[in-house]
Design an enzyme around this catalytic site. Structure first.
Site, PDB file in Angstrom:
ATOM      1  N   CYS A 149       0.856  -1.200   0.000  1.00  0.00           N
ATOM      2  CA  CYS A 149       0.000   0.000   0.000  1.00  0.00           C
ATOM      3  C   CYS A 149       0.888   1.244   0.000  1.00  0.00           C
ATOM      4  CB  CYS A 149      -0.887   0.043   1.252  1.00  0.00           C
ATOM      5  SG  CYS A 149      -1.806  -1.446   1.583  1.00  0.00           S
TER       6      CYS A 149
ATOM      7  N   HIS B 279       1.022   5.212  -1.509  1.00  0.00           N
ATOM      8  CA  HIS B 279       0.277   6.053  -0.563  1.00  0.00           C
ATOM      9  C   HIS B 279       1.096   6.528   0.633  1.00  0.00           C
ATOM     10  CE1 HIS B 279      -3.444   5.472  -2.766  1.00  0.00           C
ATOM     11  NE2 HIS B 279      -3.251   4.174  -2.753  1.00  0.00           N
TER      12      HIS B 279
ATOM     13  N   ARG C 227     -12.542  -0.898  -1.565  1.00  0.00           N
ATOM     14  CA  ARG C 227     -11.255  -0.208  -1.808  1.00  0.00           C
ATOM     15  C   ARG C 227     -10.074  -1.130  -1.472  1.00  0.00           C
ATOM     16  NH1 ARG C 227      -9.611   3.076  -5.418  1.00  0.00           N
ATOM     17  NH2 ARG C 227      -8.106   1.411  -5.505  1.00  0.00           N
TER      18      ARG C 227
ATOM     19  N   CYS D 268      -7.430  -2.206  -4.411  1.00  0.00           N
ATOM     20  CA  CYS D 268      -5.990  -1.942  -4.322  1.00  0.00           C
ATOM     21  C   CYS D 268      -5.201  -3.246  -4.371  1.00  0.00           C
ATOM     22  CB  CYS D 268      -5.640  -1.177  -3.047  1.00  0.00           C
ATOM     23  SG  CYS D 268      -5.749   0.629  -3.233  1.00  0.00           S
TER      24      CYS D 268
END
Lengths: 268, 208
Positions: free
Chosen positions: A177, A181, A225, A229
């Site tokens: 992730c 991000h 979500r 992802c």
């Protein structure tokens, strides 16, 4: 309302490919912020009907579901999730909790509830029951502070686990992730990326989910979500309401603590 | 304070300590094992980390200088070259690979359509890099590659470096965000040579 929402959707769909300059992208985002035109409100209405309807083998509604504030208390419950639940002995987000209630109160099997959790945007499908129910329950915390509890040892453990998973690189792309991000001002193609480590950024994002996604034509939830992802990271499907999904959502929600829910959101 | 309270307090403290001291790696392994289900279209082997992925995860992409050195040496040793030895392939083929973001998506919900799989994976370069100056929809996760060959020439050394960087970015930058395109089997050596040519060739739009 429906007509207005549809015409907005059509206008956006037509407007976007015409010019890809920064200014038109900004105009597009401004149009998305018009709350009265948010088709997610229709999904919330659908969720309310489903929530109060007697369904399943036990012919019961979900009105007695306990989201952490006591049976039937949904006002402000989403703003204080994920949290530890004694009856399941685990930390749950709103979506895994809905599954628990549909099993315990309505008598569905978990497999039945989880057969088709996400609407398929490729065939313009409308929101699934779980998506609509989630949107409705979350909306009962609109305007409230993001305030997940951190008292129970399992809540603390889940938060640490979520943070570790956020940095866990895996799969053929070597992605985590954090690859996309963990920095300000980054984009994939023209899509700006949220920086989870930036308090304002994460508060704005978490405060806007569940969100109406224009490109999908439906309301999407945090569980979607997490799946999306992971799918882009080229992992197998992360299971709906699973420990890893809940831990990641717990981490994101705690990062956003102190922000305010402004629902339903609207995104690309 | 009575003895029962003291015992209860001690038990509570022990249980807290057990949580705090639990090995995070074991917790993660357990969560991963419970969170991805086997089945049609799934490939659970993708969740198993290699040594490099594990080190970059636990160090949050900042390994110690010693670990970084060992990592880059290990990754460099993985690099394989095209059978014909040519590191500069066909730049026109390379252009297609640079543009395509297709490939490697799995699962039961939205796997890559089989009909499209015949075309093979793309390099998905525009997700992160500016390349052809005419393409405005370029990401900025990585540096701009516009004018790459114009700035660096077409010599053997730069061709070798470019090929190797594309094949395994972590041979040069430990814990780079860039996927190890060759090493992880996303692109084949001949395809990487095509992209190398696209970046370097004076004919390529990258260098116009």
């Amino acid at each position: 309302m429906k007509y207005k929402a549809m015409s907005l959707g059509v206008a956006l769909a037509l407007a976007v490919p015409l010019a890809w300059g920064e200014a038109s992208v900004e105009e597009y985002r401004a149009a998305l912020a018009d709350k009265d035109a948010n088709p997610g409100l229709l999904t919330i209405d659908k969720g309310e009907i489903l929530f109060k309807e007697k369904r399943g083998p036990k012919n019961a509604s979900l009105e007695k579901c306990d989201f952490g504030l006591g049976a039937g208390k949904i006002k402000g419950a989403y703003a204080q999730m994920p949290r530890y639940f004694k009856d399941t002995n685990r930390v749950q987000d709103v979506e895994s909790r809905l599954v628990t209630c549909m099993v315990k109160l309505q008598g569905f099997t978990e497999a039945e509830v989880k057969t088709h959790v996400f609407a398929d945007q490729r065939s313009n499908e409308g929101n699934t029951d779980l998506e609509a129910l989630t949107a409705y329950v979350a909306y009962q915390s609109n305007g409230m502070e993001i305030n997940p509890p951190l008292k129970h040892p399992m809540e603390k453990e889940t938060l640490s686990l979520g943070e570790a998973l956020f940095w866990r690189r895996t799969g053929p792309m070597d992605f985590a992730c954090s690859t996309c991000h963990a920095e300000d001002g980054k984009r994939i193609r023209l899509q700006p990326l949220l920086n989870v480590l930036n308090k304002k950024d994460i508060q704005a994002t978490m405060g806007a989910w569940p969100t109406y996604r224009v490109s999908h034509g439906v309301v999407r939830t945090m569980e979607h979500r997490m799946w999306d992802c992971n799918w882009q990271m080229r992992t197998p499907d992360i299971d709906y309401g699973s420990p890893a999904a809940v831990a990641l959502i717990a981490y994101l929600t705690h990062q956003a603590s102190g922000g305010v829910y402004d629902l339903p959101g609207m995104k690309r | 304070m009575n003895i029962k309270l003291i015992i209860a307090a001690m038990l509570a403290a022990t249980s807290m300590a057990a949580h705090a001291g639990k090995d995070m790696q074991a917790l993660m392994d357990k969560a991963i094992a419970e969170s991805f289900k086997p089945g049609e279209g799934q490939d659970l082997s993708r969740l198993k980390q290699d040594e490099t992925q594990m080190l970059c995860s636990t160090s949050r992409n900042s390994p110690s200088p010693k670990d970084a050195e060992a990592l880059m040496t290990r990754e460099k040793a993985t690099i394989q070259y095209p059978a014909d030895g040519k590191l500069m392939g066909d730049w026109k083929q390379g252009e297609k690979l640079v543009k395509s973001g297709f490939g490697m998506r799995i699962g039961s919900i939205e796997p890559d359509p089989p009909a499209k799989q015949k075309g093979g994976n793309g390099g998905n370069c525009y997700a992160c890099h500016a390349v052809d100056p005419k393409e405005v929809a370029a990401g900025n996760m990585g540096p701009s590659l516009t004018g790459y060959g114009k700035l660096r020439g077409q010599g053997e050394d730069i061709a070798k470096y470019t090929y190797e960087k594309l094949y395994n970015a972590q041979a040069f930058v430990a814990c780079s965000n860039m996927p190890r395109l060759g090493h992880n089997g996303i692109l084949k050596p001949a395809q990487i040579a095509d992209i190398t040519a696209y970046l370097l060739s004076s004919e390529s739009p990258v260098n116009k």
